[in-house]
Scaffold this active site. Structure first.
Site, PDB file in Angstrom:
ATOM      1  CD1 TRP A  79      52.150 108.477  18.136  1.00  0.00           C
ATOM      2  CD2 TRP A  79      51.428 106.605  17.169  1.00  0.00           C
ATOM      3  NE1 TRP A  79      51.143 108.823  17.260  1.00  0.00           N
ATOM      4  CE2 TRP A  79      50.674 107.696  16.664  1.00  0.00           C
ATOM      5  CE3 TRP A  79      51.149 105.324  16.715  1.00  0.00           C
ATOM      6  CZ2 TRP A  79      49.661 107.534  15.712  1.00  0.00           C
ATOM      7  CZ3 TRP A  79      50.132 105.169  15.770  1.00  0.00           C
ATOM      8  CH2 TRP A  79      49.413 106.264  15.281  1.00  0.00           C
ATOM      9  CG  ASP A  80      55.109 110.984  15.777  1.00  0.00           C
ATOM     10  OD1 ASP A  80      54.280 110.614  16.613  1.00  0.00           O
ATOM     11  OD2 ASP A  80      55.048 112.063  15.183  1.00  0.00           O
ATOM     12  CD  GLU A 126      46.442 113.051  18.663  1.00  0.00           C
ATOM     13  OE1 GLU A 126      46.486 114.225  18.248  1.00  0.00           O
ATOM     14  OE2 GLU A 126      47.387 112.504  19.237  1.00  0.00           O
ATOM     15  CD  GLN A 179      46.654 110.760  13.689  1.00  0.00           C
ATOM     16  OE1 GLN A 179      46.387 111.789  14.288  1.00  0.00           O
ATOM     17  NE2 GLN A 179      47.830 110.174  13.777  1.00  0.00           N
TER      18      GLN A 179
HETATM   19  C1  BGC Z   1      49.157 113.410  15.774  1.00  0.00           C
HETATM   20  C2  BGC Z   1      49.811 112.346  16.629  1.00  0.00           C
HETATM   21  C3  BGC Z   1      51.309 112.539  16.581  1.00  0.00           C
HETATM   22  C4  BGC Z   1      51.678 113.947  17.000  1.00  0.00           C
HETATM   23  C5  BGC Z   1      53.167 114.212  16.865  1.00  0.00           C
HETATM   24  C6  BGC Z   1      49.582 114.771  16.280  1.00  0.00           C
HETATM   25  O1  BGC Z   1      49.028 115.764  15.478  1.00  0.00           O
HETATM   26  O2  BGC Z   1      47.766 113.299  15.814  1.00  0.00           O
HETATM   27  O3  BGC Z   1      49.460 111.065  16.149  1.00  0.00           O
HETATM   28  O4  BGC Z   1      51.921 111.618  17.401  1.00  0.00           O
HETATM   29  O5  BGC Z   1      50.993 114.875  16.205  1.00  0.00           O
HETATM   30  O6  BGC Z   1      53.566 114.097  15.543  1.00  0.00           O
END
Ligand code: BGC
Length: 776
Positions: free
Chosen positions: A347-348, A490, A604
């Site tokens: 989703w980045d 997360e 985050q």
């Molecule tokens: C983050 C996610 C992100 C992923 C890739 C993870 O550490 O928590 O939100 O999409 O890294 O950058």
């Protein structure tokens, strides 16, 4: 702001280093990455180094090794050049290195490395230069120049194509033919073992003594997966040796070549390229950088400190170097700068990188969204696998129809010693909303009806079908819930009613209802087509029943929106030491994920991301209360966190915090921490730098489909200029402490600023005096 690279106080397009620091070597390889979106190479040196990460990737060439998840294969090395000077192999670990200097010109992607090697009483000066072409996407041109204070210096060089590479020892490529054309064109062919993508690599060398081309044929040797040209040269004092290496890569999934004739045609193409010397090729490539990238989206910061300008130049450089221009591909979380995250897209892209493209290069944004459209088959596969309907976009995406590509297992749990299951691929579901958010932003900013009717509306409707099938009815409360998920935070797994997930799911349903009504009345043919494909009539009825009964966690008595049903009942600990620590995820030294799950610790921006993206849904008081509550509990262990915090702080007039978060976010990759970025860049952080600059300080936002420009210039800056596009017109925005000037090139536009709506007629300019806002 502290950067690990040297900057030049007069030139913000330059990052470099004046010493070879083995500790920082991997990070420097990442930061000085070169690419053109089609392929990219880490900034390893031509000679081998201990612990280097010698990576070259071509976007989209995924391959699945047995029992592993699909990833981009690390390709044969085209950079290698091994030198022996009077029999002594060049190595930075031997003899003495003087005047070491390595720098990347962000304006045209040229990397230069020079040093003098003092060995056995001799001094030999080396200068290496190279770039990946923007004018021919298959081409890499490199050059080495050597001079010495010695007479009769023997230089032996071996350079070519070295296929003895792997992805941390996983070997994706099967060896094919090796060939030599016209005594000097080296060719190696390989094929991925599962996806059967064929590759052709070519190389040719031109050796010059004092600018005179050597006519001697090279001695060719071939090893397993290797083919090299060898030269043995004698150089007298005052003479100058130089070698230009032209190399190219082609694959069977390229759209601009026919795979049957690819081997021969790629050689003729290389031959044509060899007609231009290094400088001429560089000029051609520089022109494309200028025309296609820099002119499209100027960002100019007036400040005493040059680093903010370096940070934005660096971010835009990396975005350009890592964005494939092919609708079957997308930007990886680490681009193609390293093995990290295996080249997968998250989703980045939609939430952190697309704002930049939507506002500056809408054609690129279009293609990145089209990738999601190509991914509908994979999204259906994922929904069906989970017993849902509609399009459930994968948490990690690779080739569009692969569907979910997230790995199943992560590193060992420090308490149980067992491998930790990675749940994101199963229950981190907000990505489906994130895709819809980006689609709506794109349509609002461009008014691209063609995209909307061909792809956008269908994806919105299909995503709503997923969410509707995902909702769970709670009879006791007469409401629909979304249980057992991971939200953006997360560090909270298996939670119920994550606010971000629920609000955005409802928003998706609301958008789908609007789209349904719009196409039914205005575009009957499209309606009919989509009704047949997606059973719209039935689904619409279903949405109407559910949409207003989706549970949206409300602010409590203190104005705090619960991140999920369980969050506010968990234990609170002081996380400040994990926030200041310059090491990512240091909390894992003290706790495992199950323990973190039981505490009010946020990885985050989660509720705060919701507030930033849907600012109009929440009052200023609610925004402030949530900032006060969640920020102190957030470790910012994801590179996605800091930019959101900076922008939200700007919105809340927390100018000091906004700038502190801005500086930390700029340090994500450029900062001094050696481990960060060693395995690849944080592409979302690069998008975040543009977002903080233009959306945060520059105040650009889309609100209810309208353009809003409400700047908050940081105290440390005297002015900010940027360019965006809106409905096909270019807008040149200039901000200083008390004025906002917007010039429109193209047809007239409307925008909102601090509660007023302004109209700018075609090709004209407007100047507004900014209100004085007290800093909180
Ligand atoms: C983050 C996610 C992100 C992923 C890739 C993870 O550490 O928590 O939100 O999409 O890294 O950058």
């Amino acid at each position: 702001m502290k950067f690990c690279v040297d900057t030049d106080n007069k030139n913000s397009w330059y990052i470099g280093t004046n010493n070879f620091d083995a500790e920082m070597a991997n990070k420097m390889e990442t930061l000085m990455f070169q690419g053109n979106g089609y392929f990219g190479i880490r900034a390893t040196s031509e000679e081998r180094q201990l612990n280097e990460r010698r990576n070259m990737f071509v976007s989209g060439t995924f391959d699945e090794f047995p029992s592993e998840v699909t990833e981009l294969p690390n390709l044969p090395d085209l950079l290698n050049m091994e030198f022996k000077i009077d029999g002594e192999t060049l190595s930075l670990a031997k003899g003495q290195i003087k005047g070491y200097h390595k720098y990347l010109n962000l304006k045209n992607g040229e990397l230069v490395r020079k040093f003098s090697w003092l060995i056995n009483g001799k001094r030999v000066d080396f200068k290496y230069s190279r770039f990946i072409s923007m004018s021919d996407k298959h081409l890499l041109v490199s050059k080495v120049e050597i001079a010495s204070d010695q007479d009769n210096l023997n230089i032996q060089v071996r350079s070519g194509i070295d296929g003895q590479q792997s992805n941390s020892e996983t070997q994706h490529l099967m060896e094919g033919d090796k060939r030599l054309y016209e005594d000097k064109y080296l060719q190696l062919m390989e094929e991925t073992q599962q996806s059967h993508i064929k590759f052709v690599f070519n190389a040719r060398h031109n050796v010059y003594i004092d600018e005179v081309l050597l006519s001697e044929k090279p001695f060719i040797n071939m090893g397993r997966r290797q083919i090299f040209a060898n030269y043995d040269i004698h150089l007298n004092q005052g003479q100058h040796f130089s070698m230009t290496k032209y190399a190219s890569v082609y694959t069977s999934i390229d759209r601009d070549v026919d795979q049957k004739t690819m081997a021969e045609k790629s050689v003729s193409r290389l031959k044509q390229n060899c007609a231009f010397n290094y400088d001429e090729q560089l000029r051609k490539s520089t022109k494309v950088w200028e025309k296609d990238i820099w002119q499209k989206n100027t960002v100019k910061i007036s400040a005493k400190d040059i680093r903010p300008q370096v940070a934005i130049n660096f971010a835009r450089y990396q975005l350009a170097a890592n964005t494939p221009r092919d609708t079957r591909m997308n930007i990886g979380a680490k681009g193609i700068t390293g093995e990290g995250y295996k080249g997968h897209t998250f989703w980045d892209t939609e939430v952190f990188m697309l704002p930049y493209y939507i506002f500056t290069m809408p054609n690129v944004a279009h293609d990145l969204l089209r990738y999601r459209y190509h991914g509908l088959a994979g999204a259906h596969k994922k929904a069906q696998f989970n017993n849902y309907r509609g399009a459930q976009f994968p948490w990690e995406a690779a080739w569009p129809d692969d569907g979910e590509s997230a790995p199943l297992w992560g590193s060992a749990d420090i308490v149980t010693g067992e491998p930790m299951k990675i749940w994101s691929g199963f229950i981190e579901q907000h990505v489906t909303s994130d895709v819809v958010i980006a689609i709506m932003d794109y349509i609002n900013a461009t008014n691209d009806q063609n995209f909307a009717q061909k792809m956008g509306y269908e994806m919105i409707l299909d995503a709503a079908i997923f969410w509707s099938s995902r909702l769970e009815y709670n009879r006791n409360q007469d409401r629909y819930e979304i249980n057992d998920v991971i939200g953006p935070d997360e560090y909270k797994e298996h939670v119920d009613n994550n606010a971000y997930t629920n609000y955005t799911a409802r928003w998706c349903l609301q958008k789908a209802i609007k789209v349904y009504n719009l196409i039914k009345t205005d575009y009957p043919n499209l309606y009919e087509k989509l009704d047949t494909k997606l059973d719209l009539t039935k689904n619409y009825a279903d949405w109407l029943v559910k949409v207003n009964k989706i549970y949206l966690p409300q602010p409590n008595a203190d104005g705090v929106i619960p991140e999920n049903d369980q969050y506010l009942d968990k234990k609170i600990i002081d996380v400040s030491r994990y926030q200041v620590n310059n090491q990512l995820s240091s909390i894992f030294k003290d706790y495992n994920l199950s323990q973190i799950n039981e505490m009010q610790i946020t990885k985050q921006a989660d509720v705060l991301l919701l507030i930033y993206l849907f600012g109009d849904l929440f009052s200023d008081e609610v925004k402030q209360s949530n900032w006060d509550y969640y920020e102190p509990k957030t470790t910012h262990d994801s590179s996605l966190s800091l930019s959101t915090h900076s922008i939200l702080a700007s919105d809340l007039n927390l100018d000091d915090s906004a700038y502190k978060f801005y500086e930390r976010a700029c340090e994500t990759d450029l900062g001094i921490h050696a481990g960060k970025a060693a395995q690849g860049l944080h592409m979302a952080a690069c998008g975040g730098v543009w977002n903080m600059t233009v959306e945060g300080f520059g105040g650009v936002r889309i609100e209810n489909g309208k353009l809003k420009i409400e700047p908050h210039l940081p105290l440390a800056w005297d002015g900010l200029e940027y360019q965006i596009t809106w409905h096909g017109s270019a807008l040149k925005v200039k901000i200083n402490n008390d004025k906002l000037a917007v010039e429109v090139i193209g047809k007239g536009i409307n925008f909102i600023s601090f509660g007023e709506e302004y109209q700018i007629p075609a090709n004209s300019e407007i100047e507004i005096t900014l209100p004085v806002i007290a800093e909180v």
